[in-house]
Design an enzyme around this catalytic site. Sequence first.
Site, PDB file in Angstrom:
ATOM      1  N   MET A   1       0.855  -1.190   0.000  1.00 54.55           N
ATOM      2  CA  MET A   1       0.000   0.000   0.000  1.00 54.55           C
ATOM      3  C   MET A   1       0.889   1.237   0.000  1.00 54.55           C
ATOM      4  O   MET A   1       1.466   1.606   1.020  1.00 54.55           O
ATOM      5  CB  MET A   1      -0.926  -0.020   1.225  1.00 54.55           C
ATOM      6  CG  MET A   1      -1.701  -1.335   1.342  1.00 54.55           C
ATOM      7  SD  MET A   1      -3.099  -1.273   2.501  1.00 54.55           S
ATOM      8  CE  MET A   1      -4.414  -0.649   1.444  1.00 54.55           C
ATOM      9  N   GLY A   2       0.982   1.859  -1.160  1.00 53.54           N
ATOM     10  CA  GLY A   2       1.842   3.039  -1.298  1.00 53.54           C
ATOM     11  C   GLY A   2       3.012   2.736  -2.202  1.00 53.54           C
ATOM     12  O   GLY A   2       3.645   1.685  -2.091  1.00 53.54           O
TER      13      GLY A   2
ATOM     14  N   THR B   1       8.576   6.809  -2.078  1.00 48.93           N
ATOM     15  CA  THR B   1       9.992   6.470  -1.978  1.00 48.93           C
ATOM     16  C   THR B   1      10.205   5.086  -1.375  1.00 48.93           C
ATOM     17  O   THR B   1      10.892   4.242  -1.960  1.00 48.93           O
ATOM     18  CB  THR B   1      10.708   7.513  -1.098  1.00 48.93           C
ATOM     19  OG1 THR B   1      10.411   8.796  -1.633  1.00 48.93           O
ATOM     20  CG2 THR B   1      12.200   7.307  -1.111  1.00 48.93           C
TER      21      THR B   1
ATOM     22  N   VAL C   1      11.528   3.150  13.064  1.00 46.66           N
ATOM     23  CA  VAL C   1      12.574   3.849  13.819  1.00 46.66           C
ATOM     24  C   VAL C   1      13.932   3.535  13.221  1.00 46.66           C
ATOM     25  O   VAL C   1      14.268   2.370  13.007  1.00 46.66           O
ATOM     26  CB  VAL C   1      12.604   3.416  15.306  1.00 46.66           C
ATOM     27  CG1 VAL C   1      13.669   4.195  16.072  1.00 46.66           C
ATOM     28  CG2 VAL C   1      11.245   3.614  15.951  1.00 46.66           C
TER      29      VAL C   1
ATOM     30  N   GLY D   1      15.216   3.929  10.274  1.00 46.78           N
ATOM     31  CA  GLY D   1      15.357   3.472   8.890  1.00 46.78           C
ATOM     32  C   GLY D   1      15.883   2.055   8.833  1.00 46.78           C
ATOM     33  O   GLY D   1      15.278   1.135   9.366  1.00 46.78           O
TER      34      GLY D   1
ATOM     35  N   ILE E   1      18.509   0.813  10.292  1.00 45.13           N
ATOM     36  CA  ILE E   1      19.241   0.341  11.474  1.00 45.13           C
ATOM     37  C   ILE E   1      18.404  -0.706  12.200  1.00 45.13           C
ATOM     38  O   ILE E   1      17.265  -0.437  12.563  1.00 45.13           O
ATOM     39  CB  ILE E   1      19.520   1.487  12.472  1.00 45.13           C
ATOM     40  CG1 ILE E   1      20.236   2.640  11.795  1.00 45.13           C
ATOM     41  CG2 ILE E   1      20.335   0.982  13.656  1.00 45.13           C
ATOM     42  CD1 ILE E   1      20.418   3.862  12.683  1.00 45.13           C
TER      43      ILE E   1
ATOM     44  N   GLU F   1      11.868  18.417   4.077  1.00 47.28           N
ATOM     45  CA  GLU F   1      10.565  18.601   3.437  1.00 47.28           C
ATOM     46  C   GLU F   1      10.302  20.089   3.195  1.00 47.28           C
ATOM     47  O   GLU F   1      10.881  20.947   3.863  1.00 47.28           O
ATOM     48  CB  GLU F   1       9.455  18.091   4.372  1.00 47.28           C
ATOM     49  CG  GLU F   1       9.630  16.700   4.896  1.00 47.28           C
ATOM     50  CD  GLU F   1       9.125  15.638   3.937  1.00 47.28           C
ATOM     51  OE1 GLU F   1       8.304  15.984   3.055  1.00 47.28           O
ATOM     52  OE2 GLU F   1       9.565  14.490   4.042  1.00 47.28           O
TER      53      GLU F   1
ATOM     54  N   LYS G   1       9.414   8.528  17.207  1.00 46.38           N
ATOM     55  CA  LYS G   1      10.324   7.383  17.241  1.00 46.38           C
ATOM     56  C   LYS G   1      10.711   7.056  18.683  1.00 46.38           C
ATOM     57  O   LYS G   1      10.806   5.893  19.063  1.00 46.38           O
ATOM     58  CB  LYS G   1      11.565   7.683  16.406  1.00 46.38           C
ATOM     59  CG  LYS G   1      11.254   7.827  14.916  1.00 46.38           C
ATOM     60  CD  LYS G   1      12.455   8.396  14.168  1.00 46.38           C
ATOM     61  CE  LYS G   1      12.186   8.533  12.677  1.00 46.38           C
ATOM     62  NZ  LYS G   1      13.227   9.366  12.026  1.00 46.38           N
TER      63      LYS G   1
ATOM     64  N   GLY H   1      15.824   7.177   3.955  1.00 51.31           N
ATOM     65  CA  GLY H   1      16.272   6.897   2.591  1.00 51.31           C
ATOM     66  C   GLY H   1      15.552   5.690   2.040  1.00 51.31           C
ATOM     67  O   GLY H   1      15.134   4.799   2.769  1.00 51.31           O
TER      68      GLY H   1
END
Lengths: 418, 418
Positions: B6-7, B10, B128, B130, B132, B186, B201, B299
């Site tokens: 869903m989506g 990026t 949280v 990305g 990691i 943004e 987070k 990212g």
Amino acid sequence: MKIGLMGLGTVGKGVVHVINQNGDSIEKRIGEKIEIKKILVKDAEKKRSPLVEGKLVLDPMEILNDDEIDVVVEVMGKEHPALEYIKKALENGKSVVTANKEVIARHGKELIKLANEKKVSLLYEASVGGGIPIIRPLKQCLAANKIYEVKGILNGTTNYILSEMKDRGMSFEGVLKEAQQKGYAELDPTDDIEGFDAARKLAILCTLSFNKYVVPDDIYTKGISSISKEDIKYAQELGYTIKLIAYGKIYENEKLEAWVHPVMISKESPLNGVNGVYNAILIEGNAVGRLMFYGQGAGMMPTASAVVADIIDVVNHIPGKNGYEDADIIPIQDTVSKYYIRLIALDKPGVMSKITGILGNEGISLVSVVQKEVHEDAAEIVLITHHANTGRIFKALDEIKNLHEIYKVASIIRVEED
Amino acid sequence: MKIGLMGLGTVGKGVVHVINQNGDSIEKRIGEKIEIKKILVKDAEKKRSPLVEGKLVLDPMEILNDDEIDVVVEVMGKEHPALEYIKKALENGKSVVTANKEVIARHGKELIKLANEKKVSLLYEASVGGGIPIIRPLKQCLAANKIYEVKGILNGTTNYILSEMKDRGMSFEGVLKEAQQKGYAELDPTDDIEGFDAARKLAILCTLSFNKYVVPDDIYTKGISSISKEDIKYAQELGYTIKLIAYGKIYENEKLEAWVHPVMISKESPLNGVNGVYNAILIEGNAVGRLMFYGQGAGMMPTASAVVADIIDVVNHIPGKNGYEDADIIPIQDTVSKYYIRLIALDKPGVMSKITGILGNEGISLVSVVQKEVHEDAAEIVLITHHANTGRIFKALDEIKNLHEIYKVASIIRVEED
């Protein structure tokens, strides 16, 4: 969930302590109580904590053949008889949790096969990086990645020695002696200072990262016993820090590079800030990019933390992986690096031209050369090469060593920009 | 294993890419193929990669009601309608993988409960840090620990801005504009620069670390928009670096401290070397000691790496946790810290004595005071306090703000030695 603990040394005591201290919160988390039923020791008469009372056994078979014991936790260390006990436990259908890097690095292949056949778990998070979660992240969290590089400071003793040499200007021998007195280094420190301990851990990391069986014998290993105060000083002048680095890389053609070697790393590297007994592991994956895991690579409680996490995973029935392919290791001679080389030579005209001549014949060009008189007729020559084939470096150094003007090749350190 | 995505922003594109690129090695690892069956988009006409051809749907129900789809992967972002889709998926017995920190931080409690009732998984590693690995290590690798402190740099945009301000001596506004042009920030940067993203987070991390439900509204949050070039310069002179720190701690009495605030951290802190868009999380556990996890916190590919790892966990049937207790949060006024305070005041005799008088009345003593003329009749006053109760700091600053000699309280930054 009843476990049998084999070994009650530092890590074993830590496991008893963690289960005692955090048992309630663990039970809340996993919905089951972890009970240590039996503990294998060598001497039943020794005075011990009341926590282990009534659990001590002298015969390993009391644990290995006990049907009530679901998980055998091996924390004795050393290759034998730990290997035989682990095998027997797996054969008897018990899951095994171990902190034994020697056994896993050398015999992981057959043990994983055996565990798969018997449909039990073989977990060894504590074998690399002490309490740092690295085995499980490699197996699970990075499962979506192709990992192509692993680089780490995997041995706390050598990192402590190098940190102290740098911070306090002390000699290798001086720091080692102090570390032994403080209990940071073993009385026989060979395994640590010659890089063998790091090589075992690297073998385990490479196997998991690249899905190829790598054993310690595959890994070219050079320790830090030849690093001198002078090397540390030169490194600082050049803007580097010397670390004992364990390195693994897989190339597009599926060949592996794997070595343990002193390396001059740049001040920009995330590994530069890893000091004292801390360990760190850098991972490069094709999706995740660069990751670093940092923490205490040894010690009673951190290692016990990892062992108990493995026990919890067995309770939770978290599946392991199914095996790996054989690795195709590149000979160290075929790897490429910049090198720092320190020579002690007769202080006579013509020495330098002979040395550079030999290097030139091997196609090795130099970034810099510094010559200093150390006393009367001895000179110290420090060379930094451009990137060169390691085999040619070795060949040139063999020739240089045989020059009658050369007293010795004092240090060989890889140099990395990052 | 068929999934519904869903989506296709990026992160969604990253998921398609990772599954395409690493699908073979993933299949080898888990013995099953991951197939994206349907992808929810807003605009079916847009030109897209051939990888998604024939899979696009405009109606969310085509995914949520498709019996063949086992896992719904929600990577749309924003609270609504993502929350409603996730609920519907769980209600329909599908496992859900999401990168949505807003939904998890605000509604984790009810969603975890629903997932438990339906006996499906709800995984959110990507929410949280990305790529990691942090959620899974907290759940599994550190399960043997009582974790009592979490401290992190959780927002890449603000860390990038602070790093650039320091390295290039630029103003906050200048770097922000540049970051917006480069796509690091943004167009409406409020969520990042005011600390709301970090607070979400942190709520997730606190919940997992301390086994207590923490929501973003529980967390006192102050961002970096008031940090000036001057603050950066003073921090450097004092031997500190300014970072936006997310902090959580559980005390013996089970009360929690949780805040997001600019902090001057010492050059010795492992967080000091975390620059640019990198994130890092420090964890203190009672067995493992201090750990740090470091990597790219955002990212396309790093985040997708975490999403796909979660999908693989669903395939492997790795169980989640069962819920948490409610948290008892300490009001920010009752927390204690050293503070750096920068004031702009009328350059007149007596101002300083009024200020120090007010602070003294609140029992706040000072480590140092520096006063500088900035222009004609304005002076800059930089105060560093000893450890003080935050409520008293706030009260004193309210009074100071109302002095007619004070133009403004320009900055309030916590100061930490570590």
